[in-house]
Design an enzyme around this catalytic site. Structure first.
Site, PDB file in Angstrom:
ATOM      1  N   ASP A 117      39.806  10.180 -63.549  1.00  0.00           N
ATOM      2  CA  ASP A 117      40.878   9.495 -62.964  1.00  0.00           C
ATOM      3  C   ASP A 117      40.468   7.771 -62.524  1.00  0.00           C
ATOM      4  OD1 ASP A 117      43.392   8.905 -61.701  1.00  0.00           O
ATOM      5  OD2 ASP A 117      42.741   9.400 -59.903  1.00  0.00           O
ATOM      6  N   ASP A 325      44.975  -0.391 -70.177  1.00  0.00           N
ATOM      7  CA  ASP A 325      45.071   0.711 -69.695  1.00  0.00           C
ATOM      8  C   ASP A 325      44.427   1.814 -70.271  1.00  0.00           C
ATOM      9  OD1 ASP A 325      45.999   2.367 -67.504  1.00  0.00           O
ATOM     10  OD2 ASP A 325      47.536   3.112 -68.780  1.00  0.00           O
TER      11      ASP A 325
END
Ligand SMILES: *[C@@H]1O[C@H](CO)[C@@H](O)[C@H](O)[C@H]1NC(C)=O
Ligand SMILES: *[C@@H]1O[C@H](CO)[C@@H](O)[C@H](O)[C@H]1NC(C)=O
Ligand SMILES: *[C@@H]1O[C@H](CO)[C@@H](O)[C@H](O)[C@H]1NC(C)=O
Ligand SMILES: *[C@@H]1O[C@H](CO)[C@@H](O)[C@H](O)[C@H]1NC(C)=O
Length: 456
Positions: A117, A325
């Site tokens: 994450d 990203d």
């Protein structure tokens, strides 16, 4: 963010954490990133069809765009580089998480299977004794049985960065008083327990191991309930003070090969000063833990699209700019950028193929991207200072159904946000690149490479 063959690394690297700046010596940690759908992933479903995977990738991309749009909107006034350590994030779910990390902790080492994450900074795992623990692969870590385990004192400088608690109960007279944490997420359960240190062992590609001593992590005794997945915890790779990225020197790189080949096992993440920083670079701006780059132009083959260079600029407001990203497979472009690219691709393909579907936000054709697009020109994303990403047909198109493929670039306005100026470079566009982040040098580098070559 994110299976384990890798580099020849000295089997042991020694360093100690003396100050909060982690000024210690050689640190290179190579970690295999296990793709959710790879055969090395426990979530691999061999019955899942390619088109189901493609749909899932599109769903993941939508979820990620929505998440980043809400994040960038809510943090407009902040200009700090680091995500606050205690700032909540979405609990990384199977649908929204592409990469997983497997490692062992403690002595003797106990395997842990965690989700990567980049939106949070703490590494936490479930620990005994459990007040609340969810199902996981293998036994739950028992700190009492690890000879290298230590509690972090609430007087430790690290404790100031512990998420979710102010540690008001710190007994200053008692240096053994423990440091508590409570990592909360916008959706999903929270994890709370004590901040601790122990050694972590990562497997390397030569079947050896790399040991990192005294890694700070959250030992979670109360982790709520999760019914739909089996995880030991969350590997937070944000830039907060407690993240392994910060512990190992504030640079990292990853190399991602073919995202849709379930047998591909060379995806890897390198943390620390040993991160491979090669290739052309472009300025990197880190804002609230998100990575912004400046896209200057896009070309299809030799033709540069007619685009105003200012459309990709980040201005004083926050809901714009270009983010690179690791969470979204697809790329999202501001409307003008998407439309120019779509029109050009369409003008090349309309002559040869039947359009399957045409809408304001997608472009699909009948056929096989692999077979019908041989010779299709590459698309280049050109960034400030000359770095570029070159997208071949497998990085640009997604086989959505057995006989339909679509461009894996979408306009960011589709998410119900007509005014968004945000663009997002996704993971498909980064396939077959080593992407290196030098946080303090404020540089991002792209090197086109077969990730298997980085194994030794
Ligand atoms: C993708 O999302 C749609 C709409 O929410 C859902 O119906 C579909 O099952 C999802 N597909 C996959 C593969 O997750
Ligand atoms: C993680 O690695 C350990 C040790 O190599 C292995 O036994 C375990 O099966 C792996 N776990 C998963 C879920 O892949
Ligand atoms: C950590 O704290 C627990 C609970 O207070 C204690 O039982 C354990 O002995 C401590 N571990 C170490 C290594 O100090
Ligand atoms: C952690 O924080 C959440 C959200 O504030 C709260 O609901 C939960 O009870 C806290 N857990 C502990 C053990 O303090």
């Amino acid at each position: 963010m994110a299976a384990i063959p890798f580099s020849l690394i000295p089997p042991l690297i020694f360093f100690t954490f003396t100050t909060i700046t982690f000024t210690a010596s050689p640190k290179r940690v190579v970690i295999e990133l296990i793709h959710r759908d790879s055969i090395h992933s426990p979530f691999h479903n061999h019955k899942q069809s390619l088109s189901n995977k493609a749909q899932q990738a599109i769903n993941t991309s939508f979820a990620r765009l929505a998440y980043l749009q809400s994040k960038t909107r809510s943090s407009s006034s902040s200009t700090s580089e680091e995500e606050e350590d205690y700032q909540a994030d979405v609990f990384p779910s199977i649908d929204s998480s592409l990469f997983y990390l497997n490692f062992s902790i403690g002595r003797p080492p106990i395997p842990q299977f965690t989700v990567m994450d980049t939106g949070s900074s703490l590494l936490w795992i479930q620990c005994q004794p459990c007040i609340n623990c969810f199902k996981q692969f293998g036994p739950i870590f028992n700190p009492a049985k690890s000879s290298t385990f230590n509690n972090v004192s609430c007087l430790s400088p690290y404790c100031r960065f512990s998420p979710g608690t102010r540690n008001k109960s710190c007994d200053k007279a008692n240096s053994y008083s423990k440091c508590m944490y409570n990592q909360t997420y916008v959706h999903g359960p929270s994890s709370s327990g004590v901040l601790a240190t122990d050694e972590i062992v990562f497997k390397t590609s030569d079947e050896g191991t790399t040991t990192v001593p005294e890694v700070i992590f959250g030992c979670g005794h109360d982790n709520g309930k999760l019914n739909d997945r089996q995880l030991s915890g969350v590997f937070g790779l944000g830039l907060g003070h407690l993240s392994l990225v910060s512990q190992l020197g504030r640079s990292f790189s990853y190399c991602i090969g073919n995202l849709y080949d379930p047998f591909y096992h060379h995806n890897k993440l390198v943390l620390g000063y040993g991160a491979r920083i090669e290739g052309d670079s472009t300025p990197l701006e880190v804002i609230n833990g998100r990575y912004y780059v400046t896209l200057k132009s896009i070309s299809v083959g030799e033709k540069q699209l007619d685009l105003d260079v200012n459309i990709f600029k980040r201005r004083t407001w926050s809901n714009d700019g270009v983010i690179i990203d690791t969470g979204s497979p697809a790329t999202w472009l501001i409307k003008e950028g998407f439309e120019a690219l779509r029109d050009e691709v369409q003008s090349l393909l309309d002559m040869w193929l039947n359009r399957y579907w045409y809408s304001s936000w997608s472009l699909c054709y009948e056929g096989s991207a692999r077979e019908d697009l041989v010779g299709f020109p590459v698309v280049r994303f050109e960034f400030e200072d000359g770095a570029e990403l070159v997208l071949d047909r497998e990085s640009l198109f997604l086989q959505a159904w057995p006989n339909v493929f679509c461009m894996a670039v979408f306009p960011s306005f589709v998410n119900g946000d007509a005014y968004t100026r945000l663009s997002l470079i996704g993971m498909m566009a980064q396939q077959n690149y080593n992407v290196a982040y030098d946080i303090d040098g404020r540089k991002l580098s792209f090197e086109r490479i077969d990730c298997a070559l980085l194994d030794d």
